[in-house]
Scaffold this active site. Structure first.
Site, PDB file in Angstrom:
ATOM      1  N   GLY A  98     -26.262 -11.526  32.844  1.00  0.00           N
ATOM      2  CA  GLY A  98     -26.503 -10.452  33.814  1.00  0.00           C
ATOM      3  C   GLY A  98     -27.966 -10.067  33.916  1.00  0.00           C
ATOM      4  O   GLY A  98     -28.301  -9.038  34.510  1.00  0.00           O
ATOM      5  N   GLU A 104     -31.376  -5.240  26.528  1.00  0.00           N
ATOM      6  CA  GLU A 104     -30.264  -5.319  25.566  1.00  0.00           C
ATOM      7  C   GLU A 104     -30.813  -5.487  24.151  1.00  0.00           C
ATOM      8  O   GLU A 104     -30.328  -4.851  23.202  1.00  0.00           O
ATOM      9  CB  GLU A 104     -29.331  -6.474  25.938  1.00  0.00           C
ATOM     10  CG  GLU A 104     -28.520  -6.193  27.203  1.00  0.00           C
ATOM     11  CD  GLU A 104     -27.757  -7.384  27.736  1.00  0.00           C
ATOM     12  OE1 GLU A 104     -26.904  -7.179  28.609  1.00  0.00           O
ATOM     13  OE2 GLU A 104     -28.019  -8.525  27.309  1.00  0.00           O
TER      14      GLU A 104
HETATM   15  C1  5RP Z   1     -25.858  -9.262  30.530  1.00  0.00           C
HETATM   16  C2  5RP Z   1     -25.139  -9.830  29.365  1.00  0.00           C
HETATM   17  C3  5RP Z   1     -23.660  -9.670  29.336  1.00  0.00           C
HETATM   18  O1  5RP Z   1     -23.303  -9.046  28.147  1.00  0.00           O
HETATM   19  C4  5RP Z   1     -23.017 -11.031  29.403  1.00  0.00           C
HETATM   20  O2  5RP Z   1     -23.500 -11.704  30.546  1.00  0.00           O
HETATM   21  C5  5RP Z   1     -21.492 -10.911  29.479  1.00  0.00           C
HETATM   22  O3  5RP Z   1     -21.113 -10.334  30.672  1.00  0.00           O
HETATM   23  P1  5RP Z   1     -19.607 -10.174  31.106  1.00  0.00           P
HETATM   24  O4  5RP Z   1     -19.014  -9.116  30.248  1.00  0.00           O
HETATM   25  O5  5RP Z   1     -19.680  -9.788  32.565  1.00  0.00           O
HETATM   26  O6  5RP Z   1     -18.921 -11.507  30.922  1.00  0.00           O
HETATM   27  O7  5RP Z   1     -25.695 -10.385  28.451  1.00  0.00           O
HETATM   28  O8  5RP Z   1     -27.229  -9.578  30.491  1.00  0.00           O
END
Ligand code: 5RP
Length: 220
Positions: A98, A104
């Site tokens: 994302g 994060e």
């Molecule tokens: C965003 C992330 C998310 O935690 C990862 O992509 C998982 O996303 P989802 O819960 O939609 O599968 O690292 O940068």
């Protein structure tokens, strides 16, 4: 088999048990975390505030009336709750699907424990099937892509993506990640890398995994 959305709801609700009342927690980004935020809004007694890992998460938290604090005003968080794109048997993760990997990491660094919430499709024996995201300063994009090719990867700049920090994302396909800690350290040292989506140094302490047989709790 449970629908993926049901598995996300399952782990999101399960995570509430790890949220102490009256504290400030860290909140990640993504569709699983969105379910968690919706569940968090129903928690009684609730949290005091959250430190958010993205503009999208901030908007969702605030839409529920949950206060959001600047990371600079917080010395530590009891817990950070976030999803993952892949998680291995040691709790090392690939994150950044994302595009929120840098914030994060910043929020995870403030937290005493990292709780990963994910459906079973995210559990892997070895990291690397999911393309590894790297956030970079735009002027360094071409040189970092050369470094990544030298490691045996196939870097692809993510189209139409500008991160919350003004960076771009290179998704690296085809890497064999046998040493997540070493690879994270190596990529981190290249000029222009903002963050790499390998969470090996900041691995999960616990993973709440949604499976077709129900909730599985993995401790690392
Ligand atoms: C965003 C992330 C998310 O935690 C990862 O992509 C998982 O996303 P989802 O819960 O939609 O599968 O690292 O940068």
């Amino acid at each position: 088999m449970n629908h993926p959305e049901e598995l996300k709801q399952l782990v999101a609700r399960a995570a509430l048990a790890y949220v102490p009342a009256g504290v400030v927690i860290g909140v990640g980004t993504g569709s699983t975390v969105n379910c968690f935020i919706d569940a968090l809004a129903t928690l009684q007694p609730g949290i005091v505030a959250a430190v958010s890992s993205s503009e999208a998460t901030t908007a969702r938290l605030q839409a529920h009336g949950i206060a959001v604090r600047d990371a600079n005003t917080v010395e530590r968080l009891a817990v950070y709750i976030d999803g993952a794109d892949e998680i291995d048997p040691q709790g090392c993760m690939i994150k950044g699907g994302g595009a929120a990997l840098t914030r994060e990491k910043i929020v995870a660094d403030l937290a005493d424990s990292f709780i990963c919430i994910a459906d079973v499709s995210k559990r892997v024996a070895k990291l690397g099937r999911f393309p590894l995201p790297v956030e970079v300063i735009p002027m360094a994009q071409a040189q970092i892509a050369r470094h990544l090719r030298a490691l045996g990867g196939h870097p692809v700049v993510r189209a139409a993506t500008v991160t919350d920090n003004g960076g771009c994302i290179i998704d690296v396909h085809g890497l064999t990640i046998s040493d997540p800690v070493g690879l994270e350290a190596e990529i981190n040292q290249w000029p222009g890398v903002v963050a790499v989506g390998l969470f090996a140094r900041q691995r999960a302490h616990l993973c709440l995994l949604g499976t077709e047989d129900g909730l599985q709790t993995l401790r690392f």
